[in-house]
Design an enzyme around this catalytic site. Sequence first.
Site, short mmCIF file in Angstrom:
data_model
loop_
_atom_site.label_atom_id
_atom_site.label_comp_id
_atom_site.label_asym_id
_atom_site.label_seq_id
_atom_site.Cartn_x
_atom_site.Cartn_y
_atom_site.Cartn_z
N LEU A 1 0.80 -1.22 0.00
CA LEU A 1 0.00 0.00 0.00
C LEU A 1 0.84 1.27 0.00
O LEU A 1 1.96 1.30 0.48
CB LEU A 1 -0.92 0.02 1.23
CG LEU A 1 -1.80 -1.21 1.44
CD1 LEU A 1 -2.64 -1.04 2.69
CD2 LEU A 1 -2.66 -1.50 0.23
N ASP A 2 0.23 2.32 -0.52
CA ASP A 2 0.84 3.64 -0.44
C ASP A 2 0.20 4.42 0.70
O ASP A 2 -0.60 3.87 1.47
CB ASP A 2 0.73 4.39 -1.78
CG ASP A 2 -0.71 4.62 -2.22
OD1 ASP A 2 -1.64 4.53 -1.38
OD2 ASP A 2 -0.91 4.90 -3.41
N GLY A 3 0.53 5.69 0.83
CA GLY A 3 0.03 6.52 1.92
C GLY A 3 -1.47 6.75 1.88
O GLY A 3 -2.06 7.21 2.87
#
Length: 144
Positions: free
Chosen positions: A17-19
Amino acid sequence: MSGAITHVGMRVRGYHLDGYGHVNNARYLEFMEEGRWAFFDEHPSLIKQLHQAGYAFVVVNLNIDYRAAAVQNDDLRVLTGIVEVGERSALCHHRILRKDDTLVAQADLTFVLLDMKANKAAAIDGDVRDVLKGLVVTKEAFTA
């Protein structure tokens, strides 16, 4: 679906996942690469022909359409197959689907055969061409 389309299942993990809480766009490249490795595993005659000819696959272009966000704990399926074989390049198609069959991403990847000794692209011919042509499916086969 065609037997020449491979299927790889995977679960989205936190490190994908990203932010923003969804799969980072670069991770889809890894998911698709996993699909290609599975494709090679399921078609050992192709790898045998490549090695005997002294060739390797080299990616020269990749076009990805991101269609829906995948999030942690989503179960995904990566579908991979060859959809076109030309004189000097071939096209691999990928589809990434959620468990509910929602299309998450799809991509067309163009590759050439690298002559390992000459370190340059080679024509797709002979036994390698025969094996590749025998694995070609239509894009419609991915949704059948």
